[in-house]
Each structure stands twice: as structure tokens, then as C-alpha cells.
Design a protein around this motif. Structure first.
Motif, PDB file in Angstrom:
ATOM      1  N   ASN A   1     -12.589  71.620 -16.713  1.00 25.38           N
ATOM      2  CA  ASN A   1     -12.647  72.701 -15.738  1.00 25.38           C
ATOM      3  C   ASN A   1     -13.773  72.446 -14.727  1.00 25.38           C
ATOM      4  N   PRO A   2     -13.569  71.538 -13.780  1.00 25.24           N
ATOM      5  CA  PRO A   2     -14.629  71.230 -12.813  1.00 25.24           C
ATOM      6  C   PRO A   2     -14.985  72.398 -11.903  1.00 25.24           C
ATOM      7  N   ALA A   3     -14.136  73.412 -11.830  1.00 26.83           N
ATOM      8  CA  ALA A   3     -14.420  74.570 -10.983  1.00 26.83           C
ATOM      9  C   ALA A   3     -15.654  75.318 -11.450  1.00 26.83           C
ATOM     10  N   VAL A   4     -16.001  75.220 -12.736  1.00 23.36           N
ATOM     11  CA  VAL A   4     -17.198  75.906 -13.230  1.00 23.36           C
ATOM     12  C   VAL A   4     -18.448  75.364 -12.537  1.00 23.36           C
ATOM     13  N   LEU A   5     -18.493  74.088 -12.277  1.00 25.57           N
ATOM     14  CA  LEU A   5     -19.622  73.496 -11.552  1.00 25.57           C
ATOM     15  C   LEU A   5     -19.585  73.898 -10.085  1.00 25.57           C
ATOM     16  N   THR A   6     -18.412  73.859  -9.493  1.00 22.24           N
ATOM     17  CA  THR A   6     -18.268  74.235  -8.088  1.00 22.24           C
ATOM     18  C   THR A   6     -18.730  75.664  -7.850  1.00 22.24           C
ATOM     19  N   LYS A   7     -18.317  76.582  -8.703  1.00 23.26           N
ATOM     20  CA  LYS A   7     -18.716  77.987  -8.542  1.00 23.26           C
ATOM     21  C   LYS A   7     -20.219  78.153  -8.701  1.00 23.26           C
ATOM     22  N   THR A   8     -20.809  77.443  -9.644  1.00 23.63           N
ATOM     23  CA  THR A   8     -22.259  77.514  -9.845  1.00 23.63           C
ATOM     24  C   THR A   8     -22.996  77.050  -8.598  1.00 23.63           C
ATOM     25  N   LEU A   9     -22.571  75.935  -8.032  1.00 21.69           N
ATOM     26  CA  LEU A   9     -23.235  75.403  -6.845  1.00 21.69           C
ATOM     27  C   LEU A   9     -22.988  76.271  -5.617  1.00 21.69           C
ATOM     28  N   GLU A  10     -21.811  76.862  -5.510  1.00 21.90           N
ATOM     29  CA  GLU A  10     -21.533  77.761  -4.387  1.00 21.90           C
ATOM     30  C   GLU A  10     -22.425  79.000  -4.438  1.00 21.90           C
ATOM     31  N   ASN A  11     -22.852  79.384  -5.635  1.00 23.07           N
ATOM     32  CA  ASN A  11     -23.767  80.517  -5.796  1.00 23.07           C
ATOM     33  C   ASN A  11     -25.224  80.091  -5.661  1.00 23.07           C
ATOM     34  N   HIS A  12     -25.454  78.844  -5.253  1.00 20.19           N
ATOM     35  CA  HIS A  12     -26.795  78.276  -5.072  1.00 20.19           C
ATOM     36  C   HIS A  12     -27.629  78.380  -6.343  1.00 20.19           C
ATOM     37  N   ASP A  13     -26.999  78.085  -7.469  1.00 24.53           N
ATOM     38  CA  ASP A  13     -27.685  78.074  -8.748  1.00 24.53           C
ATOM     39  C   ASP A  13     -27.756  76.633  -9.235  1.00 24.53           C
ATOM     40  N   PHE A  14     -28.632  76.378 -10.195  1.00 23.04           N
ATOM     41  CA  PHE A  14     -28.731  75.062 -10.813  1.00 23.04           C
ATOM     42  C   PHE A  14     -27.722  74.966 -11.952  1.00 23.04           C
ATOM     43  N   ALA A  15     -27.318  73.758 -12.276  1.00 22.92           N
ATOM     44  CA  ALA A  15     -26.454  73.534 -13.428  1.00 22.92           C
ATOM     45  C   ALA A  15     -27.015  72.359 -14.217  1.00 22.92           C
ATOM     46  N   MET A  16     -27.279  72.590 -15.492  1.00 22.81           N
ATOM     47  CA  MET A  16     -27.703  71.500 -16.361  1.00 22.81           C
ATOM     48  C   MET A  16     -26.460  70.955 -17.050  1.00 22.81           C
ATOM     49  N   ILE A  17     -26.246  69.664 -16.910  1.00 23.62           N
ATOM     50  CA  ILE A  17     -25.104  69.004 -17.524  1.00 23.62           C
ATOM     51  C   ILE A  17     -25.563  68.427 -18.862  1.00 23.62           C
ATOM     52  N   THR A  18     -24.797  68.723 -19.928  1.00 23.03           N
ATOM     53  CA  THR A  18     -25.167  68.245 -21.256  1.00 23.03           C
ATOM     54  C   THR A  18     -24.036  67.429 -21.877  1.00 23.03           C
ATOM     55  N   LYS A  19     -24.430  66.554 -22.784  1.00 23.46           N
ATOM     56  CA  LYS A  19     -23.482  65.770 -23.579  1.00 23.46           C
ATOM     57  C   LYS A  19     -23.941  65.882 -25.018  1.00 23.46           C
ATOM     58  N   HIS A  20     -23.097  66.466 -25.860  1.00 26.81           N
ATOM     59  CA  HIS A  20     -23.465  66.732 -27.253  1.00 26.81           C
ATOM     60  C   HIS A  20     -24.756  67.552 -27.327  1.00 26.81           C
ATOM     61  N   SER A  21     -24.849  68.561 -26.459  1.00 30.88           N
ATOM     62  CA  SER A  21     -25.991  69.489 -26.380  1.00 30.88           C
ATOM     63  C   SER A  21     -27.297  68.836 -25.929  1.00 30.88           C
ATOM     64  N   THR A  22     -27.237  67.606 -25.434  1.00 35.12           N
ATOM     65  CA  THR A  22     -28.417  66.918 -24.928  1.00 35.12           C
ATOM     66  C   THR A  22     -28.336  66.864 -23.403  1.00 35.12           C
ATOM     67  N   PRO A  23     -29.354  67.358 -22.688  1.00 35.88           N
ATOM     68  CA  PRO A  23     -29.312  67.325 -21.218  1.00 35.88           C
ATOM     69  C   PRO A  23     -29.210  65.892 -20.697  1.00 35.88           C
ATOM     70  N   ILE A  24     -28.295  65.693 -19.741  1.00 32.80           N
ATOM     71  CA  ILE A  24     -28.151  64.370 -19.129  1.00 32.80           C
ATOM     72  C   ILE A  24     -28.353  64.418 -17.617  1.00 32.80           C
ATOM     73  N   GLY A  25     -28.390  65.631 -17.044  1.00 28.00           N
ATOM     74  CA  GLY A  25     -28.603  65.724 -15.608  1.00 28.00           C
ATOM     75  C   GLY A  25     -28.636  67.153 -15.138  1.00 28.00           C
ATOM     76  N   ILE A  26     -29.057  67.314 -13.896  1.00 28.46           N
ATOM     77  CA  ILE A  26     -29.088  68.624 -13.253  1.00 28.46           C
ATOM     78  C   ILE A  26     -28.369  68.498 -11.923  1.00 28.46           C
TER      79      ILE A  26
END
Length: 66
Positions: free
Chosen positions: A12-37
Motif C-alpha cells: 500500500n504505497p499510498a500510506v507513504l504518499t498521504k503521510t508526505l502530503e500532510n508534511h509529516d515524517f515517515a520512518m521506514i522499518t524492516k522487521h521493526s528495525t528503522p532503515i530510513g526516514i
């Protein structure tokens, strides 16, 4: 800041798009470990530089304190 798992991002890539459209940060995780912002790209990044704009915005949203 919203946390988004890599699997959720793939299905569901729209979850990231909506977060960025709201000018919020998004932390991307893999197996609950942060891999990027992910941050929204705007004029502040161009005028102040990425590092300064990111820190000022994080402070403004209380994600970062002095």
C-alpha cells in the motif's frame, strides 16, 4: 512521525504518499528495525538545505528538542 513497515509500503504505497502530503515524517522499518526516514520535499529544503530544514521541522513538530 508515522512508522511504516516495508511490507506495508510494498502492498500500500499510498500510506507513504498521504503521510508526505500532510508534511509529516515517515520512518521506514524492516522487521521493526528503522532503515530510513522519508520527508516531504518543499521550498524550505531548497532554501535552507536538507539538514537544516529537516532539523527545524522536527523541532517545530516536537519530534526533536534542545
Amino acid at each position: 512521525m508515522q512508522t511504516i513497515g516495508i511490507r506495508e509500503l510494498q502492498t500500500n504505497p499510498a500510506v507513504l504518499t498521504k503521510t508526505l502530503e500532510n508534511h509529516d515524517f515517515a520512518m521506514i522499518t524492516k522487521h521493526s528495525t528503522p532503515i530510513g526516514i522519508a520527508i516531504a520535499f518543499d521550498d524550505k529544503i531548497v532554501s535552507h538545505g536538507l539538514k537544516t530544514a529537516l532539523l527545524v521541522e522536527a523541532y517545530r513538530k516536537s519530534d526533536l528538542s534542545l
